[in-house]
Design an enzyme around this catalytic site. Structure first.
Site, PDB file in Angstrom:
ATOM      1  N   ALA A  17      -4.360   7.111  -4.582  1.00  0.00           N
ATOM      2  CA  ALA A  17      -2.993   6.642  -4.833  1.00  0.00           C
ATOM      3  C   ALA A  17      -3.103   5.139  -5.106  1.00  0.00           C
ATOM      4  O   ALA A  17      -3.185   4.329  -4.176  1.00  0.00           O
ATOM      5  CB  ALA A  17      -2.109   6.937  -3.644  1.00  0.00           C
ATOM      6  N   SER A  25       0.842  -1.194   0.000  1.00  0.00           N
ATOM      7  CA  SER A  25       0.000   0.000   0.000  1.00  0.00           C
ATOM      8  C   SER A  25       0.881   1.249   0.000  1.00  0.00           C
ATOM      9  O   SER A  25       2.061   1.173  -0.370  1.00  0.00           O
ATOM     10  CB  SER A  25      -0.940  -0.027   1.215  1.00  0.00           C
ATOM     11  OG  SER A  25      -1.943   0.945   1.079  1.00  0.00           O
ATOM     12  N   ASN A  26       0.345   2.386   0.379  1.00  0.00           N
ATOM     13  CA  ASN A  26       1.094   3.647   0.412  1.00  0.00           C
ATOM     14  C   ASN A  26       0.478   4.549   1.475  1.00  0.00           C
ATOM     15  O   ASN A  26      -0.590   4.240   2.001  1.00  0.00           O
ATOM     16  CB  ASN A  26       1.070   4.298  -0.987  1.00  0.00           C
ATOM     17  CG  ASN A  26      -0.350   4.598  -1.413  1.00  0.00           C
ATOM     18  OD1 ASN A  26      -1.023   5.433  -0.832  1.00  0.00           O
ATOM     19  ND2 ASN A  26      -0.838   3.866  -2.417  1.00  0.00           N
ATOM     20  N   PRO A  27       1.132   5.676   1.795  1.00  0.00           N
ATOM     21  CA  PRO A  27       0.656   6.481   2.946  1.00  0.00           C
ATOM     22  C   PRO A  27      -0.520   7.418   2.658  1.00  0.00           C
ATOM     23  O   PRO A  27      -0.791   8.308   3.466  1.00  0.00           O
ATOM     24  CB  PRO A  27       1.879   7.328   3.336  1.00  0.00           C
ATOM     25  CG  PRO A  27       2.969   6.960   2.401  1.00  0.00           C
ATOM     26  CD  PRO A  27       2.404   6.201   1.261  1.00  0.00           C
TER      27      PRO A  27
END
Ligand code: PMT
Length: 415
Positions: A286, A219-221
C-alpha cells in the site's frame, strides 16, 4: 463474464502426516502444532518418545491430533509385523517435532532401539526435522555432522531459529524451535507440487512511511499479511522470492530474500533494481501516493495555529514497471471505495498489468482486508472482464493469484 484464460482453484491435497514428538522443552508447543496441522487439513498419527511424555501427556497430544498416540509401550506389546512397519505405510510426510540431538543421532546412525527411530528407518517418504535444543548442543560438531548426514539422504530441516530458550538461565541463542505456523508451512512445502520451480517472484508488502519530520509520518493500516502470504505460498511451490517489505510486525517466510524499505522512493529503488531478473511481480504494498515536499530534519514544534502541509506526488512505481515490462507478468492490488471494477480495469490498463485484484477497505470491520487474515477480492483484467472470488484466507488468495500467474506464464510461453 467469460474468462480468456481459466484460473482453476487447485485445492491443497489432503495428506497423511506422521508426527514424532521428542523430549525437548519445546514439546510443549507440539499440541498447538498438531492442532494447526489438523486445521490445515492433514490427517495425523503421532508417535511420542518416552522422554516427550515427560513434557506433554499422551492424552493432550491425542486430543490435539484427533488420533491415537503410539509409544514405546505399545511397541513392546507382542504383535505380528511390528508397529513401526505398520506405521511406515501411513504417511506422505514425517515430521520430527521438537527434535533432540539424541533422535537426530539415532537416525543418522541407523539405530532402531525405540519406536520413533525404528519408524524413521522404515518410512520411504519425505522427512522434516524441526529441531529444538540448547545452542551448544545444536552447534556441536556431532549434531552438525548428523544433520549433514540426514540432509545427504534428502531429509529436510526447518529451524532452529535464534530466540529466547526454554531452559532457565540460558537466555537466548540458536536452538529455539520454529513456531507451529512455520511447521505447517514447511509440511505444505513438502507435499505441495513445486510447480513454480525456476521462476523468480518479486513481491511487495506492507505500507510505506513518508516522514514529515523525524517523528511523524504519513502511512496506512497495511499489515503486510497479503504480501507475506503470496511470498510464503510462492516459496512453498518452489519459486525464488524477493520480498520488498515496508515496516510490519511479521516474520518473513524462511527462504525469501528480504529487502526492508520505509518510503515509496526506497520501495521504488528496491523494485527497480530487482525487476530485470524476475519473472513476475505481485505488488500488494500500500504505497503512499504523496510525500512531504519539504520534510523537516528537526521535530516540528507544536503550535496552536493550523498547519498546512505541502505534499508532492510519489512516482507510480507499478506504472513505471509496466513501461519497462519485457517478459515479466505484472499483478497489482487495487484498493477502491466505489465503482471498483471499472476503476480497477482502468488501473490495469494504465499500468500495463496482466491483472489486478480489487479489494475494499470498507470490509475491515468484518475481518476482511487491511490487517485481517481473510480477504475478499475480485480479479479484474485490463479488458474489463472479472471474476468475483468468495471470502477466503490471504494464503488461499495468494495461492490463486499464483495459479493465475502460472496460467499467464504458460499461455505466453506457448505462443
Ligand atoms: O497488508 P494487508 O493488511 O494484508 O492489506 C492488504 C492490502 C489491503 C494493503 C492489499 O490487499 C492492497 O489492496 N494493496 C494495494 C493498495 C493500494 O495501494 O492500492 P492502489 O489502488 O492505491 O494502487 C494500485 C496498485 O499500484 C497497487 O498494486 C500499488 O502497490 C501500486 N502503486 C500505488 C501507488 C504508487 N505510487 N505506486 C504503486 O506502484
Amino acid at each position: 463474464m467469460r474468462s480468456r484464460y481459466n484460473i482453476l482453484p487447485m485445492p491443497f491435497l489432503l495428506k497423511n502426516v506422521l508426527v514424532l514428538v521428542c523430549g525437548s522443552v519445546a514439546a510443549g508447543k507440539a499440541p498447538t502444532a498438531l492442532r494447526r496441522l489438523r486445521e490445515a487439513g492433514y490427517t495425523l498419527q503421532v508417535i511420542a518418545t518416552a522422554r516427550a511424555l515427560e513434557f506433554v501427556t499422551a492424552l493432550t497430544l491425542a486430543t490435539a491430533a484427533e488420533s491415537e498416540v503410539h509409544t514405546d509401550l505399545d511397541w513392546f506389546k507382542v504383535q505380528p509385523g511390528g508397529k513401526h512397519l505398520e506405521l511406515s505405510h501411513f504417511p506422505d510426510a514425517v515430521v520430527v517435532l521438537a527434535a533432540t540431538s539424541d533422535t537426530m543421532a539415532r537416525a543418522a546412525l541407523g539405530l532402531s532401539g525405540d519406536l520413533a527411530s525404528a519408524t524413521l528407518l522404515s518410512v520411504r517418504c519425505p522427512i522434516l526435522w524441526v529441531p529444538a535444543m540448547n545452542p551448544r548442543m545444536w552447534e556441536h560438531p556431532a549434531t552438525q555432522g548428523h544433520k549433514t548426514t540426514l540432509e545427504s539422504w534428502g531429509h529436510h530441516f526447518v529451524g532452529p531459529v535464534s530466540g529466547k530458550l526454554g531452559t532457565r538461565g540460558e537466555g537466548a541463542g540458536m536452538g529455539r524451535m520454529v513456531e507451529p505456523e512455520d511447521v505447517v508451512g514447511a509440511v505444505r512445502a513438502l507435499v505441495t507440487a513445486r510447480d513454480l520451480e525456476g521462476l523468480h517472484f518479486l513481491v511487495t508488502a506492507g505500507p510505506t512511511r513518508e516522514y514529515l519530520d523525524p517523528v511523524r509520518f504519513i502511512s496506512n493500516p497495511s499489515s503486510g499479511k497479503m504480501g507475506y502470504a503470496v511470498a510464503k505460498v510462492a516459496l512453498e511451490r518452489g519459486a525464488q522470492v524477493t520480498l520488498v517489505t515496508g515496516p510490519v510486525s511479521l516474520t518473513p517466510p524462511p527462504g525469501a530474500k528480504v529487502v526492508q524499505i520505509e518510503s515509496a522512493l526506497e520501495l521504488k529503488a528496491a523494485v527497480d533494481a530487482a525487476f530485470e531478473s524476475v519473472d513476475a511481480v505481485v505488488m500488494t504494498a500500500a504505497v503512499a501516493d504523496y510525500r512531504a515536499s519539504k520534510p523537516s530534519s528537526e521535530k516540528e514544534t507544536k503550535t496552536s495555529s493550523a498547519l498546512t502541509l505541502e505534499l508532492t506526488p510519489n512516482p507510480d512505481i507499478l506504472k513505471g514497471l509496466g513501461e519497462r515490462k519485457t517478459h515479466q507478468i505484472l499483478v497489482g492490488f487495487a484498493m477502491e471505495t466505489d465503482k471498483g471494477v471499472d476503476k480497477a480495469a482502468d488501473k490495469a490498463r494504465r499500468k500495463n498489468l496482466d491483472f489486478i485484484l480489487l479489494n475494499y477497505p470498507a470490509r475491515v470491520g468484518e475481518g476482511i482486508g487491511f490487517g485481517a487474515d481473510d480477504n475478499e477480492v475480485t480479479l479484474v483484467r485490463p479488458d474489463g472482464t472479472f471474476e468475483v472470488w468468495e471470502r477466503m484466507t490471504k494464503l488461499e488468495v495468494g495461492k490463486r493469484v499464483l495459479d493465475g500467474i502460472l496460467e499467464r506464464w504458460k499461455e505466453r510461453n506457448v505462443k
